[in-house]
Scaffold this motif. Structure first.
Motif, PDB file in Angstrom:
ATOM      1  N   PRO A  50     106.433   5.057  96.300  1.00 37.62           N
ATOM      2  CA  PRO A  50     105.709   5.352  95.063  1.00 37.62           C
ATOM      3  C   PRO A  50     104.559   6.329  95.251  1.00 37.62           C
ATOM      4  N   LYS A  51     104.429   7.214  94.301  1.00 34.88           N
ATOM      5  CA  LYS A  51     103.348   8.174  94.244  1.00 34.88           C
ATOM      6  C   LYS A  51     103.198   8.642  92.809  1.00 34.88           C
ATOM      7  N   THR A  52     102.090   8.393  92.195  1.00 30.39           N
ATOM      8  CA  THR A  52     101.779   9.043  90.933  1.00 30.39           C
ATOM      9  C   THR A  52     100.349   8.738  90.537  1.00 30.39           C
ATOM     10  N   ILE A  53      99.604   9.784  90.235  1.00 25.80           N
ATOM     11  CA  ILE A  53      98.225   9.581  89.794  1.00 25.80           C
ATOM     12  C   ILE A  53      98.192   8.891  88.439  1.00 25.80           C
ATOM     13  N   ASP A  54      99.290   8.976  87.684  1.00 23.65           N
ATOM     14  CA  ASP A  54      99.335   8.386  86.340  1.00 23.65           C
ATOM     15  C   ASP A  54      99.362   6.858  86.361  1.00 23.65           C
ATOM     16  N   ASN A  55      99.664   6.265  87.509  1.00 23.53           N
ATOM     17  CA  ASN A  55      99.674   4.807  87.663  1.00 23.53           C
ATOM     18  C   ASN A  55     100.647   4.132  86.694  1.00 23.53           C
ATOM     19  N   ASP A  56     101.741   4.800  86.393  1.00 19.88           N
ATOM     20  CA  ASP A  56     102.626   4.295  85.340  1.00 19.88           C
ATOM     21  C   ASP A  56     103.967   3.768  85.838  1.00 19.88           C
ATOM     22  N   LEU A  57     104.104   3.508  87.145  1.00 18.34           N
ATOM     23  CA  LEU A  57     105.327   2.908  87.652  1.00 18.34           C
ATOM     24  C   LEU A  57     105.281   1.389  87.449  1.00 18.34           C
ATOM     25  N   PRO A  58     106.361   0.788  86.974  1.00 20.39           N
ATOM     26  CA  PRO A  58     106.381  -0.662  86.767  1.00 20.39           C
ATOM     27  C   PRO A  58     106.595  -1.417  88.085  1.00 20.39           C
ATOM     28  N   LEU A  59     106.355  -2.700  88.054  1.00 15.23           N
ATOM     29  CA  LEU A  59     106.646  -3.631  89.156  1.00 15.23           C
ATOM     30  C   LEU A  59     105.843  -3.379  90.422  1.00 15.23           C
ATOM     31  N   THR A  60     104.811  -2.570  90.323  1.00 12.93           N
ATOM     32  CA  THR A  60     103.856  -2.423  91.423  1.00 12.93           C
ATOM     33  C   THR A  60     102.476  -2.558  90.803  1.00 12.93           C
ATOM     34  N   ASP A  61     101.567  -3.237  91.491  1.00 15.56           N
ATOM     35  CA  ASP A  61     100.237  -3.468  90.926  1.00 15.56           C
ATOM     36  C   ASP A  61      99.568  -2.150  90.577  1.00 15.56           C
ATOM     37  N   ASN A  62      99.726  -1.160  91.440  1.00 21.12           N
ATOM     38  CA  ASN A  62      99.165   0.164  91.206  1.00 21.12           C
ATOM     39  C   ASN A  62      99.967   1.173  92.017  1.00 21.12           C
ATOM     40  N   CYS A  63      99.712   2.425  91.779  1.00 21.06           N
ATOM     41  CA  CYS A  63     100.462   3.484  92.456  1.00 21.06           C
ATOM     42  C   CYS A  63      99.551   4.281  93.388  1.00 21.06           C
ATOM     43  N   PRO A  64      99.963   4.478  94.639  1.00 19.76           N
ATOM     44  CA  PRO A  64      99.189   5.342  95.529  1.00 19.76           C
ATOM     45  C   PRO A  64      98.969   6.709  94.886  1.00 19.76           C
ATOM     46  N   GLY A  65      97.735   7.181  94.942  1.00 22.44           N
ATOM     47  CA  GLY A  65      97.352   8.417  94.282  1.00 22.44           C
ATOM     48  C   GLY A  65      96.414   8.141  93.122  1.00 22.44           C
ATOM     49  N   PHE A  66      96.601   6.996  92.469  1.00 23.28           N
ATOM     50  CA  PHE A  66      95.763   6.675  91.312  1.00 23.28           C
ATOM     51  C   PHE A  66      94.335   6.327  91.705  1.00 23.28           C
ATOM     52  N   GLY A  67      94.164   5.513  92.729  1.00 22.23           N
ATOM     53  CA  GLY A  67      92.826   5.056  93.102  1.00 22.23           C
ATOM     54  C   GLY A  67      91.859   6.195  93.377  1.00 22.23           C
ATOM     55  N   SER A  68      92.342   7.238  94.040  1.00 23.72           N
ATOM     56  CA  SER A  68      91.478   8.376  94.373  1.00 23.72           C
ATOM     57  C   SER A  68      91.162   9.217  93.148  1.00 23.72           C
ATOM     58  N   VAL A  69      92.149   9.404  92.262  1.00 22.55           N
ATOM     59  CA  VAL A  69      91.898  10.126  91.017  1.00 22.55           C
ATOM     60  C   VAL A  69      90.913   9.343  90.149  1.00 22.55           C
ATOM     61  N   ALA A  70      91.096   8.032  90.099  1.00 21.08           N
ATOM     62  CA  ALA A  70      90.189   7.189  89.322  1.00 21.08           C
ATOM     63  C   ALA A  70      88.765   7.322  89.840  1.00 21.08           C
ATOM     64  N   LYS A  71      88.619   7.352  91.152  1.00 23.08           N
ATOM     65  CA  LYS A  71      87.293   7.499  91.765  1.00 23.08           C
ATOM     66  C   LYS A  71      86.680   8.838  91.378  1.00 23.08           C
TER      67      LYS A  71
END
Length: 420
Positions: free
Chosen positions: A140-161
């Motif tokens: 998984p990889k997406t800054i949009d954090n929109d993949l289902p069945l995973t708590d979050n998506c790698p890439g999102f946390g850094s963009v959110a920061k």
């Protein structure tokens, strides 16, 4: 039995931590040399496989591969190319299998978002049909954090920061000048259908009156009159108004506030321009002086401010993908599982690609305040751990040091070239 090689590729818009996943894949594969052969990377994603343009990662030193962990962007190049159904374009699938067979590739690791999950699923299903089974694992990889069945998506946390920090810092600037100058500042964040990135701006506030005063989500229909009243109220109460707007903000009929009319290779609308549109709307109504900014590529490439949680998770799902393949798994995605309790804990799990491909995870309504203009405490509790911790790259002469791989091409074995 001949040891099979692996194919790894990056897909879609890159992030500040996608190379950390690549690092996890390659380093873990190297630890299992007797079970897995070389890791061959696709130059520019799946296109590299179709063109038989493969990169031999074994030509890179352990130091160079390790440096991927702190290097942003896509080290092997990415692309936006979605495989159609086998009925629509059988030639592409046959070409993939021809290339995989020629290079003894038995493992397929595709690092991307929802569309790449779909590609990964198709490869897993159709490779066996075409007589050359390939184990396909999605990373998984997406800054949009929109993949289902995973708590979050790698890439999102850094963009959110990045968005949260930028919102706080810009707000301090506006607040210091609002008496005689700027009254409104708008930060445009990415997010086509899901408002996760814009929502992260809400983490900038700590007490009543702190920015952002307004967040616009794709999940909440935009109401011009209601929006303008809120802007005016904020300016009167606080002296200024800071807005974080998702590029996917839309009216009740689904029309985007800003749509260029262009579609990408996945068929998605190319968005951008919601900030100036809102600024002009405010200017014409109230005459307030304004400034706006579009975070655009800056938000997804900002490795210097990456979340350490995000880096660790990106590496972990890459490493786990290799372990899953060696365990005989197929058509699955490595996921992030959140532990229970107040203290944030996480682990890597897995999910069936049949339940992931082409499914988007939106912001849940209870993460958005009743008025639709900000985040709730539940959203804050969810996102806060994802931006936690710093993982700075090494610096030299004041500049971050990022690795540039040699990306040595693997000699072609097929005579026939493939046109995309």
């Amino acid at each position: 039995m001949t040891v099979k090689n692996a194919f790894y590729a990056q897909s879609g818009g890159v992030t500040s931590v996608i190379n950390a996943s690549a690092c996890g894949v390659i380093e873990t594969a190297r630890q299992h040399r007797g079970k897995i052969g070389k890791v061959l990377a696709g130059r520019n994603g799946i296109i590299g496989a179709l063109r038989e343009d493969l990169i031999d990662t074994s030509k890179e030193s352990a130091k160079a591969i390790s440096a991927l962990r702190h290097t942003p962007s896509g080290a092997f190049g990415s692309c936006r190319h979605k495989l159609q159904s086998i009925e629509e374009n059988r030639a592409e699938y046959e070409r993939l299998i021809d290339v995989f067979r020629a290079h003894n590739i038995g493992y397929f690791f595709y690092n991307g978002g929802g569309d790449s999950a779909d590609t990964c699923l198709k490869v897993s299903q159709l490779s066996a049909t075409l007589g050359y089974p390939v184990q396909a694992i999605h990373i998984p990889k997406t800054i949009d954090n929109d993949l289902p069945l995973t708590d979050n998506c790698p890439g999102f946390g850094s963009v959110a920061k990045y968005i949260a920090v930028s919102t706080r810092e810009a707000a301090l600037d506006v607040a210091s000048m609002c008496e005689t100058s700027t009254k409104v500042f708008i930060l445009e964040a990415m997010g086509r259908h899901a408002g996760w990135i814009a929502a992260a701006g809400g983490l900038a506030s700590e007490q009543e009156g702190d920015a952002p005063h307004i967040i616009l989500f794709p999940e909440i229909a935009f109401n011009r009159e209601k929006f303008l009243k809120r802007v005016q109220r904020c300016v009167k109460r606080y002296g200024y108004c800071v807005i974080v707007a998702s590029e996917g903000a839309q009216y009740a009929d689904g029309t985007f506030l800003a749509d260029s009319g262009v579609r990408d290779a996945f068929g998605h609308a190319q968005l951008g321009g919601v900030a100036p549109s809102l600024a002009e709307m405010i200017k014409s109504e109230f005459g307030y002086k304004y400034h706006w900014a579009v975070a655009d590529y800056l938000q997804r490439s900002a490795r210097h401010i990456a979340s350490s949680t995000d880096v660790e998770q990106a590496y972990a799902v890459g490493a786990a993908a290799v372990d899953m393949a060696l365990a005989g798994k197929n058509a699955v995605m490595a996921t992030i599982e959140r532990g229970k309790g107040k203290r944030y804990r996480w682990s890597v799990g897995e999910a069936d690609l049949n339940k992931i491909a082409n499914v988007e995870k939106m912001m849940p309504r209870h993460f958005i305040t009743r008025d639709g203009f900000n985040i709730t405490e539940a959203a804050r509790e969810y996102m806060a751990p994802l931006i936690a911790g710093e993982d700075y790259p090494p610096y030299k002469n004041g500049m971050p040091q990022y690795v540039r791989l040699k990306n040595v091409a693997v000699p072609r074995k097929l005579k026939k070239r493939f046109k995309i």
